[in-house]
Design a protein around this motif. Sequence first.
Motif, mmCIF file in Angstrom:
data_model
loop_
_atom_site.group_PDB
_atom_site.id
_atom_site.type_symbol
_atom_site.label_atom_id
_atom_site.label_comp_id
_atom_site.label_asym_id
_atom_site.label_seq_id
_atom_site.Cartn_x
_atom_site.Cartn_y
_atom_site.Cartn_z
ATOM 1 N N TRP A 110 -64.453 -6.721 31.887
ATOM 2 C CA TRP A 110 -64.236 -6.576 30.448
ATOM 3 C C TRP A 110 -62.847 -5.996 30.254
ATOM 4 C CZ3 TRP A 110 -69.261 -3.909 28.238
ATOM 5 C CH2 TRP A 110 -70.254 -4.888 28.086
ATOM 6 N N LEU A 111 -62.107 -6.555 29.314
ATOM 7 C CA LEU A 111 -60.783 -6.047 28.977
ATOM 8 C C LEU A 111 -60.806 -5.535 27.546
ATOM 9 C CD1 LEU A 111 -58.550 -8.957 30.336
ATOM 10 C CD2 LEU A 111 -59.148 -6.831 31.498
ATOM 11 N N ARG B 8 -59.608 -1.569 31.422
ATOM 12 C CA ARG B 8 -60.402 -2.563 32.154
ATOM 13 C C ARG B 8 -61.715 -1.919 32.564
ATOM 14 N NH1 ARG B 8 -57.293 -6.838 34.497
ATOM 15 N NH2 ARG B 8 -55.109 -6.594 33.949
ATOM 16 N N LEU B 9 -62.811 -2.669 32.412
ATOM 17 C CA LEU B 9 -64.143 -2.190 32.775
ATOM 18 C C LEU B 9 -64.861 -3.250 33.584
ATOM 19 C CD1 LEU B 9 -65.239 -1.128 29.194
ATOM 20 C CD2 LEU B 9 -64.737 0.466 31.035
ATOM 21 N N GLU B 10 -65.788 -2.813 34.429
ATOM 22 C CA GLU B 10 -66.672 -3.757 35.092
ATOM 23 C C GLU B 10 -67.574 -4.378 34.034
ATOM 24 O OE1 GLU B 10 -70.345 -3.541 38.214
ATOM 25 O OE2 GLU B 10 -68.707 -2.129 38.468
ATOM 26 N N LYS B 11 -67.826 -5.679 34.119
ATOM 27 C CA LYS B 11 -68.653 -6.375 33.139
ATOM 28 C C LYS B 11 -69.991 -5.664 32.973
ATOM 29 C CE LYS B 11 -70.815 -10.851 32.342
ATOM 30 N NZ LYS B 11 -70.965 -12.211 32.880
ATOM 31 N N VAL C 261 -66.584 -10.098 23.278
ATOM 32 C CA VAL C 261 -67.830 -9.331 23.294
ATOM 33 C C VAL C 261 -67.978 -8.513 22.018
ATOM 34 C CG1 VAL C 261 -69.134 -7.556 24.531
ATOM 35 C CG2 VAL C 261 -67.804 -9.244 25.814
ATOM 36 N N GLY C 262 -66.886 -7.954 21.522
ATOM 37 C CA GLY C 262 -66.934 -7.137 20.310
ATOM 38 C C GLY C 262 -65.536 -6.761 19.880
ATOM 39 N N GLY C 263 -65.448 -6.091 18.754
ATOM 40 C CA GLY C 263 -64.152 -5.664 18.264
ATOM 41 C C GLY C 263 -64.282 -4.852 16.997
ATOM 42 N N ARG D 177 -54.010 -5.156 9.851
ATOM 43 C CA ARG D 177 -53.455 -6.102 10.831
ATOM 44 C C ARG D 177 -53.582 -5.613 12.266
ATOM 45 N NH1 ARG D 177 -47.997 -8.415 8.304
ATOM 46 N NH2 ARG D 177 -47.745 -8.762 10.519
ATOM 47 N N GLU D 178 -54.361 -4.567 12.493
ATOM 48 C CA GLU D 178 -54.535 -4.015 13.830
ATOM 49 C C GLU D 178 -55.998 -4.098 14.238
ATOM 50 O OE1 GLU D 178 -53.324 -1.972 11.292
ATOM 51 O OE2 GLU D 178 -51.223 -2.349 11.661
ATOM 52 N N ARG D 179 -56.252 -4.505 15.481
ATOM 53 C CA ARG D 179 -57.627 -4.639 15.983
ATOM 54 C C ARG D 179 -57.694 -4.181 17.429
ATOM 55 N NH1 ARG D 179 -61.209 -7.208 13.224
ATOM 56 N NH2 ARG D 179 -62.461 -7.785 14.998
ATOM 57 N N ILE D 180 -58.878 -3.757 17.836
ATOM 58 C CA ILE D 180 -59.199 -3.560 19.241
ATOM 59 C C ILE D 180 -60.348 -4.511 19.528
ATOM 60 C CG2 ILE D 180 -60.065 -1.996 21.001
ATOM 61 C CD1 ILE D 180 -58.667 0.263 19.585
ATOM 62 N N VAL D 181 -60.217 -5.260 20.626
ATOM 63 C CA VAL D 181 -61.192 -6.288 20.966
ATOM 64 C C VAL D 181 -61.627 -6.112 22.418
ATOM 65 C CG1 VAL D 181 -61.544 -8.780 21.183
ATOM 66 C CG2 VAL D 181 -60.173 -7.891 19.308
ATOM 67 N N LEU D 182 -62.910 -6.360 22.678
ATOM 68 C CA LEU D 182 -63.447 -6.350 24.030
ATOM 69 C C LEU D 182 -63.637 -7.797 24.465
ATOM 70 C CD1 LEU D 182 -64.625 -4.720 26.409
ATOM 71 C CD2 LEU D 182 -66.842 -4.930 25.296
ATOM 72 N N LEU D 183 -62.920 -8.206 25.512
ATOM 73 C CA LEU D 183 -63.006 -9.565 26.042
ATOM 74 C C LEU D 183 -63.727 -9.559 27.379
ATOM 75 C CD1 LEU D 183 -59.383 -10.970 25.598
ATOM 76 C CD2 LEU D 183 -61.390 -11.474 24.213
#
Length: 73
Positions: free
Chosen positions: A24-25, A39-42, A4-6, A12-18
């Motif tokens: 959503w993680l 963890r989030l509700e979609k 979804v985003g990031g 070399r470090e990232r945060i990503v929304l899957l």
Amino acid sequence: MKIVGGVALGPRERIVLLEVGDEWLVIGIVPGQIRTLHRLEKGAAIPADGLPSSAEKPFTQWLQGIAERRKND
């Protein structure tokens, strides 16, 4: 599964929304390691300051704000 985003926190470090099913993680990715941070509700909105409030920003801006605060600490 869909990204979804990031945001990059460093070279070399990232945060990503899957998006995984109805959830959503928020995951942190560093060399040799991947961790679930939240963890989030979609479709759930994330408050701009990380606390419950009516003012909200898109996910990417929220992550960038977190990254900036980490750099300043």
